[in-house]
Design a protein around this motif. Structure first.
Motif, mmCIF file in Angstrom:
data_model
loop_
_atom_site.group_PDB
_atom_site.id
_atom_site.type_symbol
_atom_site.label_atom_id
_atom_site.label_comp_id
_atom_site.label_asym_id
_atom_site.label_seq_id
_atom_site.Cartn_x
_atom_site.Cartn_y
_atom_site.Cartn_z
ATOM 1 N N LYS A 1 -5.671 3.278 2.870
ATOM 2 C CA LYS A 1 -6.118 4.453 2.119
ATOM 3 C C LYS A 1 -6.193 5.675 3.034
ATOM 4 N N PRO A 2 -5.847 6.864 2.506
ATOM 5 C CA PRO A 2 -5.917 8.082 3.327
ATOM 6 C C PRO A 2 -7.329 8.323 3.850
ATOM 7 N N LEU A 3 -7.399 8.762 5.098
ATOM 8 C CA LEU A 3 -8.674 9.099 5.729
ATOM 9 C C LEU A 3 -8.854 10.609 5.669
ATOM 10 N N ASP A 4 -9.998 11.038 5.139
ATOM 11 C CA ASP A 4 -10.292 12.465 4.972
ATOM 12 C C ASP A 4 -11.317 12.888 6.025
ATOM 13 N N PHE A 5 -10.939 13.861 6.844
ATOM 14 C CA PHE A 5 -11.841 14.324 7.901
ATOM 15 C C PHE A 5 -12.291 15.765 7.677
ATOM 16 N N ARG B 1 9.901 9.536 1.008
ATOM 17 C CA ARG B 1 9.947 10.875 1.583
ATOM 18 C C ARG B 1 10.488 10.829 3.007
ATOM 19 N N ARG B 2 10.985 11.954 3.440
ATOM 20 C CA ARG B 2 11.403 12.080 4.840
ATOM 21 C C ARG B 2 10.151 12.133 5.722
ATOM 22 N N ILE B 3 10.229 11.475 6.880
ATOM 23 C CA ILE B 3 9.137 11.516 7.840
ATOM 24 C C ILE B 3 9.703 11.865 9.203
ATOM 25 N N THR B 4 8.995 12.694 9.939
ATOM 26 C CA THR B 4 9.413 13.115 11.268
ATOM 27 C C THR B 4 8.463 12.520 12.297
ATOM 28 N N LEU C 1 5.792 15.075 6.084
ATOM 29 C CA LEU C 1 5.083 13.936 6.662
ATOM 30 C C LEU C 1 5.359 13.885 8.160
ATOM 31 N N LEU C 2 4.294 13.664 8.934
ATOM 32 C CA LEU C 2 4.411 13.507 10.378
ATOM 33 C C LEU C 2 4.018 12.087 10.749
ATOM 34 N N GLY C 3 4.897 11.408 11.480
ATOM 35 C CA GLY C 3 4.584 10.074 11.972
ATOM 36 C C GLY C 3 4.162 10.135 13.427
ATOM 37 N N GLY D 1 0.784 -1.233 0.000
ATOM 38 C CA GLY D 1 0.000 0.000 0.000
ATOM 39 C C GLY D 1 0.811 1.275 0.000
ATOM 40 N N LEU D 2 2.068 1.212 -0.434
ATOM 41 C CA LEU D 2 2.916 2.402 -0.421
ATOM 42 C C LEU D 2 2.348 3.510 -1.314
ATOM 43 N N GLU D 3 1.520 3.126 -2.281
ATOM 44 C CA GLU D 3 0.924 4.129 -3.176
ATOM 45 C C GLU D 3 -0.040 5.058 -2.446
ATOM 46 N N HIS D 4 -0.439 4.694 -1.231
ATOM 47 C CA HIS D 4 -1.363 5.537 -0.460
ATOM 48 C C HIS D 4 -0.651 6.702 0.227
ATOM 49 N N VAL D 5 0.682 6.659 0.277
ATOM 50 C CA VAL D 5 1.443 7.754 0.881
ATOM 51 C C VAL D 5 1.653 8.826 -0.182
ATOM 52 N N PRO D 6 1.182 10.054 0.054
ATOM 53 C CA PRO D 6 1.296 11.093 -0.987
ATOM 54 C C PRO D 6 2.743 11.424 -1.320
ATOM 55 N N ALA D 7 2.988 11.701 -2.582
ATOM 56 C CA ALA D 7 4.344 12.014 -3.041
ATOM 57 C C ALA D 7 4.792 13.394 -2.594
ATOM 58 N N GLN D 8 3.852 14.247 -2.262
ATOM 59 C CA GLN D 8 4.186 15.587 -1.781
ATOM 60 C C GLN D 8 3.046 16.118 -0.927
#
Length: 241
Positions: free
Chosen positions: A176-180, A56-59, A113-115, A25-32
């Motif tokens: 899949k990304p969750l939209d709130f 991408r870098r993640i913090t 990206l924030l982890g 599911g890596l395609e679910h992580v946005p490229a930017q």
């Protein structure tokens, strides 16, 4: 610079060798653009495995204790965590949650990206625990999607208390990304924050297939620690000679 040295030269190749991670599911992580990746937390190695496999870098927000150790070892550990993209967060006191939210919003405000681990601490028994609502506050205030993530196999590879990880296959699964956005402007509504957080935890649960416990992990740890201490106190003392 040191972040990418760790990722591609020093630490990343070693982690891939030891854990042999399979990525789904890596395609679910946005490229930017900014986004929150919310995952379960089973092992100390989780902090480093995800950065190693993401393009991408993640913090990550990490507990302040990793940055405040005494002596040379403590300073080296703190430097390592900062170089690996970790931000220290003090988890004690009334302002702890607000401090974490401020730090997280700062990362998202830079388009990064924030982890985050909504459970707030590592699972001590491999189960998934109730999430804290800070992730919901940040998602609404920053107007960003939340990508659920499941780490599978890291508990077996490096359970709590084990310093050197075992060679064990690991799966890192993104949903899949969750939209709130439907809750825009409602970040002060407790019921809304609880509903969003529960939706995120359910998405993580669906990916990880863990057993779920509707309690905070820190509370359960404290209760079990107190019970163990009480049992130890009641054990009869054997004579020394």
């Amino acid at each position: 610079m040191f972040y990418y040295l760790l990722k591609y030269v020093l630490l990343g190749p070693l982690l891939r060798l030891v854990f042999r991670p399979r990525i789904e599911g890596l395609e679910h992580v946005p490229a930017q653009g900014p986004a929150i990746i919310a995952g379960n937390h089973l092992s100390f190695s989780d902090h480093f495995l995800m950065p190693a496999i993401l393009k991408r870098r993640i913090t990550f927000l990490a507990k302040a204790e990793y940055f405040t150790g005494p002596g040379i070892k403590g300073r080296l550990t703190a430097a390592f965590f900062r170089s690996a993209g970790q931000i220290p967060v003090d988890r004690s006191g009334k302002e702890a949650g607000q401090a974490a939210i401020r730090e997280g919003l700062g990362v998202l405000g830079k388009g990064e990206l924030l982890g985050i681990y909504p459970e707030g601490t590592r699972s001590h028994d491999g189960r998934l625990y109730k999430g804290k609502v800070g992730v919901a506050v940040m998602a609404l205030k920053a107007k960003v999607p939340v990508i659920p993530c499941a780490m599978i196999g890291t508990f077996e590879a490096q359970p709590p208390g084990q310093v050197i990880p075992s060679m064990h296959p690991v799966v890192i699964r993104f949903g899949k990304p969750l939209d709130f956005s439907r809750y825009a402007g409602m970040e002060n509504e407790k019921a809304v924050l609880r509903a969003i957080t529960d939706e995120i935890m359910y998405a993580i649960l669906s990916l990880s297939e863990q057993e779920y416990v509707d309690q905070y992990a820190a509370v359960v740890k404290a209760e079990e620690g107190a019970k163990n201490a009480e049992r130890a106190r009641k054990l009869p003392r054997l004579p020394l000679s």
